[in-house]
Design an enzyme around this catalytic site. Sequence first.
Site, PDB file in Angstrom:
ATOM      1  N   HIS A  24       0.822  -1.213   0.000  1.00  0.00           N
ATOM      2  CA  HIS A  24       0.000   0.000   0.000  1.00  0.00           C
ATOM      3  C   HIS A  24       0.858   1.266   0.000  1.00  0.00           C
ATOM      4  CE1 HIS A  24      -3.259  -2.702   0.776  1.00  0.00           C
ATOM      5  NE2 HIS A  24      -2.817  -3.026   1.976  1.00  0.00           N
ATOM      6  N   HIS A  63      -7.250  -4.365  -0.739  1.00  0.00           N
ATOM      7  CA  HIS A  63      -6.560  -5.659  -0.717  1.00  0.00           C
ATOM      8  C   HIS A  63      -6.990  -6.546  -1.881  1.00  0.00           C
ATOM      9  CE1 HIS A  63      -6.476  -4.337   3.553  1.00  0.00           C
ATOM     10  NE2 HIS A  63      -5.225  -4.731   3.434  1.00  0.00           N
TER      11      HIS A  63
END
Length: 321
Positions: free
Chosen positions: A47, A209
Amino acid sequence: MVPDALAGFARVHADLVVHDEAAGFFRARHPAPGRRVAIVSGGGSGHEPLHLGFLGAGMLDAVCPGQLMASPHNRQVFDASRAVSRGAGVLHLVKNYTGDRINFGIAAERLAHEGIDCARVLIDDDLASDSPESATGRRGTGAAVLVEKVLGAAADTGLGLRELADIGTELVSRCRSLAVASAAHRTPATGRSAFDLAEGDLEWGVGIHGERARRTETRPALDELVTRMTEELLTALEPPAGDSVIALVNGLGGVTRLELYGVARQLAARLDRWGLVLERVLVGDFVTALDMRGFSLTLMRADPETVKWFDAPAHTPSWPR
C-alpha cells in the site's frame, strides 16, 4: 520481495528513519521534540507510501510493516511501541481490518502489563463496506493519511493521550472514502490479476486488498463517475453549505497523475456546486493496492484547527507539503 523492499527503503531514507530489522519495525530518526505521546501505525505491505512514507517529525513515530496485504504481528507492534514510548503513552492508529485489530489489540494488552498506557483510534472511512453484511463494518482506507497528518501535528503541541484519542475519533467520524477500479492489481509472484473485469466494466466500491466490490457496472464517463462518488460521500457526511473540507484524490497504483488531476478538477467543481469550501486537496498515490487501475476519493470535514494542523510542517519520506 518484502524484506528486500524494506531494506531498500531503510537505505534510501536513512536520514529520516531507523530500521530495527530484527524486531520488524521502523522508527523516526528525528521525532518532534515537543511531543509527549508517541504515535504508532502499520499495516500490510503493498500500500506504499502508506504507512512508511509518513514516518517522521510531524506524523508517525513508528511504523510496523506486515507481509504483502497482511497485518503486522503483535510482537512488532509491541516492540515498536515500547521503543518510541516517551512516558506519556502510545497512540495506535489502526485501520479497521480483522488482522490489524487483533494484533494491535494484543500489543496494547502487552503494553499495559509493562505499565505503558495505550489508546487506539480505529479508522473506518470506507463507504462501500458500510453495510450490515460486513462483519467488521467500514474498512479503513484513504482517511488514514489525513488522520496521521492531523493527529501528528496535534501531538507535536504536547497534548496528552486521551485528548489525542478523542481528537482522532472525532476526525475519523468526519471522514468518508470511496474507491473504484477498472482493473485489479496483479500478484507480484505470478503476474496474475486478483480478479477479472470485462472491458468497459467498473468495480464500484473496491477494497485496497483486492476485495471485489458489491457491484460491477458499465463504466460511465468521468464527469458522471465523479459526480456520483461525490454525492455518495456528501450524503454520508452531511456538510452544511459553507462548510470546509479537505480532499484526497488517491491513486490505487495504476492511474497516472495526469488522470488524477482530471479527477481533482471534477471533484472541485462538484464541491463548488454544493456550496462547500475546498480548503486543501492532495493528489497522488498515497494508499495504493499494488498496481490496481483505480482511484479513491476521501473527504474530511475540516474546522480551522484541523486545517492549521494539516498545514503544520512534516518531514517524512513521502509527505508532499
